[in-house]
Enzyme design. Sequence first.
Site, short mmCIF file in Angstrom:
data_model
loop_
_atom_site.label_atom_id
_atom_site.label_comp_id
_atom_site.label_asym_id
_atom_site.label_seq_id
_atom_site.Cartn_x
_atom_site.Cartn_y
_atom_site.Cartn_z
N ALA A 1 0.76 -1.02 -0.02
CA ALA A 1 -0.09 0.16 0.06
C ALA A 1 0.81 1.35 0.06
O ALA A 1 0.33 2.33 -0.29
CB ALA A 1 -0.79 0.01 0.96
N LYS A 2 2.23 1.16 0.43
CA LYS A 2 2.91 2.12 0.27
C LYS A 2 2.55 3.60 0.98
O LYS A 2 2.75 4.54 0.33
CB LYS A 2 3.59 2.47 -1.17
N ARG A 3 1.81 3.43 2.14
CA ARG A 3 1.37 4.50 2.72
C ARG A 3 2.51 5.08 3.60
O ARG A 3 3.61 4.87 3.96
CB ARG A 3 0.56 4.00 3.72
#
Length: 281
Positions: A98-100
């Site tokens: 999700a590369k938050r």
Amino acid sequence: MSSLEPFGARLRRAMDERGPLCVGIDPHASLLSEWGLGDDVAGLERFSRTVVEAMADRVAVLKPQSAFFERFGSRGIAVLEKSVEEARAAGALVVMDAKRGDIGSTMAAYAETFLRKDSPLFSDALTVSPYLGYGSLSPAIALARESGAGLFVLALTSNPEGGEVQHAIRADGRTVGATMLAHLAAENEGEQPMGSFGAVVGATLGDLSSYDLSINGPILAPGIGAQGATAADLPHVFGAAARNVVPNVSRGVLRQGPDVVALRESASRFADEIAHAVSGV
């Protein structure tokens, strides 16, 4: 305290027992079409269930790309929740891609979405972006430790645009990417058999001998297969750290669907090539 063994220990065991291969669950429109599926929730569900059925009882890691589920709204998120649940029940570790990355309460909310044990989307690890400052990841790091989960921090990514940030030289003479690796080494110091805080480092980057990859944690390595890297590149790119590398293959395997047997055979070929490549490391 967490009822789960730390992610690093669970991942090390899974890699030793199943091999280190990570297969993506990336239901983008072109793959749905290749599988003869509609670009809709029904196609999304069929695709995801098939990948989980084919892979979850045999590969170490499955990595759903959250964006390809989110684009279908709440019904897509429901499919993602079910995929995570079924994959973990079958024995695969789930890394949510999700590369938050954010600050303060917003980062804490992202962490609770994917790293709180009673969340419907609880995953064994989460990909995160540190480019609002490594310290902005503190809520995710704290909750991961509490939950027995892990993080994969973007450090040296395979996309060509990443270099303008990751290879930038800081005032202390280190690159930004090297600084992220140093932070992770500090997080994992003293952890056995491996820490839970990993780096994302592209397998397509060539010789990385100028970087210290000895972070005592896992390295998620995208780029094998469709992006051009091969299993044979792993020792050259990662050196002694290759034993802790989790090579990710997505399209290279997924293009063999929707036939379950073909998917399994493709994953097995990649796994064998990876095992051979790193056997001498």
